[in-house]
Scaffold this motif. Structure first.
Motif, PDB file in Angstrom:
ATOM      1  N   HIS A 125       0.834  -1.212   0.000  1.00  0.00           N
ATOM      2  CA  HIS A 125       0.000   0.000   0.000  1.00  0.00           C
ATOM      3  C   HIS A 125       0.868   1.260   0.000  1.00  0.00           C
ATOM      4  N   GLY A 126       2.130   1.104  -0.338  1.00  0.00           N
ATOM      5  CA  GLY A 126       3.068   2.223  -0.374  1.00  0.00           C
ATOM      6  C   GLY A 126       4.322   1.885   0.404  1.00  0.00           C
ATOM      7  N   ARG A 127       5.300   2.716   0.264  1.00  0.00           N
ATOM      8  CA  ARG A 127       6.600   2.461   0.896  1.00  0.00           C
ATOM      9  C   ARG A 127       6.487   2.200   2.395  1.00  0.00           C
ATOM     10  N   ASP A 128       5.601   2.919   3.067  1.00  0.00           N
ATOM     11  CA  ASP A 128       5.527   2.834   4.521  1.00  0.00           C
ATOM     12  C   ASP A 128       4.286   2.125   5.056  1.00  0.00           C
ATOM     13  N   GLU A 129       3.557   1.431   4.187  1.00  0.00           N
ATOM     14  CA  GLU A 129       2.338   0.787   4.664  1.00  0.00           C
ATOM     15  C   GLU A 129       2.101  -0.552   3.983  1.00  0.00           C
ATOM     16  N   ALA A 130       1.795  -1.520   4.791  1.00  0.00           N
ATOM     17  CA  ALA A 130       1.426  -2.837   4.271  1.00  0.00           C
ATOM     18  C   ALA A 130      -0.019  -2.802   3.798  1.00  0.00           C
ATOM     19  N   GLU A 131      -0.330  -3.783   2.995  1.00  0.00           N
ATOM     20  CA  GLU A 131      -1.723  -4.007   2.613  1.00  0.00           C
ATOM     21  C   GLU A 131      -2.058  -5.430   3.008  1.00  0.00           C
ATOM     22  N   ILE A 132      -3.277  -5.629   3.438  1.00  0.00           N
ATOM     23  CA  ILE A 132      -3.728  -6.960   3.836  1.00  0.00           C
ATOM     24  C   ILE A 132      -4.600  -7.501   2.718  1.00  0.00           C
ATOM     25  N   ILE A 133      -4.266  -8.684   2.263  1.00  0.00           N
ATOM     26  CA  ILE A 133      -5.114  -9.385   1.298  1.00  0.00           C
ATOM     27  C   ILE A 133      -5.931 -10.391   2.096  1.00  0.00           C
ATOM     28  N   PHE A 134      -7.225 -10.219   2.056  1.00  0.00           N
ATOM     29  CA  PHE A 134      -8.139 -11.160   2.705  1.00  0.00           C
ATOM     30  C   PHE A 134      -8.767 -12.023   1.625  1.00  0.00           C
ATOM     31  N   THR A 135      -8.840 -13.319   1.864  1.00  0.00           N
ATOM     32  CA  THR A 135      -9.491 -14.224   0.910  1.00  0.00           C
ATOM     33  C   THR A 135     -10.565 -15.027   1.625  1.00  0.00           C
ATOM     34  N   PHE A 136     -11.568 -15.416   0.861  1.00  0.00           N
ATOM     35  CA  PHE A 136     -12.687 -16.182   1.394  1.00  0.00           C
ATOM     36  C   PHE A 136     -13.158 -17.111   0.286  1.00  0.00           C
ATOM     37  N   THR A 137     -13.220 -18.401   0.565  1.00  0.00           N
ATOM     38  CA  THR A 137     -13.542 -19.389  -0.462  1.00  0.00           C
ATOM     39  C   THR A 137     -15.021 -19.770  -0.472  1.00  0.00           C
ATOM     40  N   ASP A 138     -15.411 -20.399  -1.551  1.00  0.00           N
ATOM     41  CA  ASP A 138     -16.779 -20.892  -1.648  1.00  0.00           C
ATOM     42  C   ASP A 138     -17.074 -21.930  -0.567  1.00  0.00           C
ATOM     43  N   ASP A 139     -16.067 -22.721  -0.184  1.00  0.00           N
ATOM     44  CA  ASP A 139     -16.258 -23.705   0.893  1.00  0.00           C
ATOM     45  C   ASP A 139     -16.498 -23.003   2.227  1.00  0.00           C
ATOM     46  N   GLN A 140     -15.726 -21.952   2.489  1.00  0.00           N
ATOM     47  CA  GLN A 140     -15.936 -21.191   3.722  1.00  0.00           C
ATOM     48  C   GLN A 140     -17.337 -20.584   3.732  1.00  0.00           C
ATOM     49  N   TRP A 141     -17.761 -20.055   2.590  1.00  0.00           N
ATOM     50  CA  TRP A 141     -19.092 -19.466   2.495  1.00  0.00           C
ATOM     51  C   TRP A 141     -20.173 -20.524   2.711  1.00  0.00           C
ATOM     52  N   ALA A 142     -20.036 -21.674   2.088  1.00  0.00           N
ATOM     53  CA  ALA A 142     -21.044 -22.727   2.218  1.00  0.00           C
ATOM     54  C   ALA A 142     -21.217 -23.172   3.672  1.00  0.00           C
ATOM     55  N   ASN A 143     -20.136 -23.122   4.431  1.00  0.00           N
ATOM     56  CA  ASN A 143     -20.179 -23.572   5.825  1.00  0.00           C
ATOM     57  C   ASN A 143     -20.333 -22.441   6.829  1.00  0.00           C
ATOM     58  N   HIS A 144     -20.498 -21.212   6.359  1.00  0.00           N
ATOM     59  CA  HIS A 144     -20.578 -20.056   7.248  1.00  0.00           C
ATOM     60  C   HIS A 144     -21.908 -20.026   7.997  1.00  0.00           C
ATOM     61  N   ALA A 145     -21.885 -19.477   9.194  1.00  0.00           N
ATOM     62  CA  ALA A 145     -23.082 -19.376  10.034  1.00  0.00           C
ATOM     63  C   ALA A 145     -24.230 -18.635   9.350  1.00  0.00           C
ATOM     64  N   VAL A 146     -23.923 -17.705   8.467  1.00  0.00           N
ATOM     65  CA  VAL A 146     -24.973 -16.963   7.754  1.00  0.00           C
ATOM     66  C   VAL A 146     -25.871 -17.924   6.970  1.00  0.00           C
ATOM     67  N   ASN A 147     -25.320 -19.035   6.541  1.00  0.00           N
ATOM     68  CA  ASN A 147     -26.083 -19.987   5.724  1.00  0.00           C
ATOM     69  C   ASN A 147     -26.784 -21.066   6.542  1.00  0.00           C
ATOM     70  N   ARG A 148     -26.574 -21.078   7.827  1.00  0.00           N
ATOM     71  CA  ARG A 148     -27.266 -22.058   8.675  1.00  0.00           C
ATOM     72  C   ARG A 148     -28.662 -21.547   8.973  1.00  0.00           C
ATOM     73  N   LYS A 149     -29.598 -22.456   8.941  1.00  0.00           N
ATOM     74  CA  LYS A 149     -30.977 -22.059   9.240  1.00  0.00           C
ATOM     75  C   LYS A 149     -31.107 -21.720  10.714  1.00  0.00           C
ATOM     76  N   SER A 150     -31.800 -20.618  10.972  1.00  0.00           N
ATOM     77  CA  SER A 150     -32.011 -20.234  12.374  1.00  0.00           C
ATOM     78  C   SER A 150     -33.115 -21.094  12.970  1.00  0.00           C
ATOM     79  N   ARG A 151     -33.004 -21.288  14.274  1.00  0.00           N
ATOM     80  CA  ARG A 151     -34.020 -22.091  14.974  1.00  0.00           C
ATOM     81  C   ARG A 151     -35.264 -21.254  15.179  1.00  0.00           C
ATOM     82  N   SER A 152     -36.403 -21.875  14.932  1.00  0.00           N
ATOM     83  CA  SER A 152     -37.679 -21.152  15.097  1.00  0.00           C
ATOM     84  C   SER A 152     -38.278 -21.411  16.437  1.00  0.00           C
TER      85      SER A 152
END
Length: 152
Positions: A125-152
């Motif tokens: 991100h420039g001479r004096d700053e790092a940049e963070i690369i974040f990655t997220f896979t389809d497998d992580q998404w498939a297993n993420h809590a957002v995709n779990r059905k909530s209890r009724s």
């Protein structure tokens, strides 16, 4: 509170440009985006967040996205489903990537809390700053809590 997702693309160039400008204005040092698809998050007729998808490599199944907001209320379950549904379900990507300046602690925390993989690249991100690369896979998404059905 009414939250709505509005998509834009080359079919709606003015809206797409407005969403791109919103994100660029809210990311320090961002000079804009080229060749992107976007969506805006509207709360009670006010634009509160936008997501930009660019640098799509279909042969690798990878796309980058950038996001900006003026409210913390934008990251709802329906918005997350839209945000990750586009790359993983519509485009068939196997991974998304997000580039974050190391000084952007708020976005880095969101990515870390959500479960993204983190790679710190010194000076990207420039001479004096790092940049963070974040990655997220389809497998992580498939297993993420957002995709779990909530209890009724």
């Amino acid at each position: 509170m009414t939250i709505e997702v509005v998509w834009a693309s080359h079919a709606l160039p003015e809206l797409n440009a407005a969403f791109g400008d919103f994100v660029a204005r809210h990311i320090d040092g961002c000079t804009g985006f080229r060749d992107f698809v976007s969506f805006g998050v509207i709360e009670n007729d006010q634009l509160i967040a936008c997501v930009i998808y660019n640098n799509y490599y279909p042969q690798h199944g990878v796309i980058e996205f950038s996001a900006a907001s003026i409210s913390k209320r934008w990251l709802t379950r329906p918005v997350l489903k839209e945000m990750f549904g586009y790359p993983f379900e519509q485009l068939g990507c196997q991974m998304v990537a997000v580039r974050v300046a190391e000084t952007n602690r708020a976005m880095a925390k969101i990515c870390e809390d959500f479960g993204f993989n983190k790679y710190v690249i010194p000076r990207l991100h420039g001479r004096d700053e790092a940049e963070i690369i974040f990655t997220f896979t389809d497998d992580q998404w498939a297993n993420h809590a957002v995709n779990r059905k909530s209890r009724s």
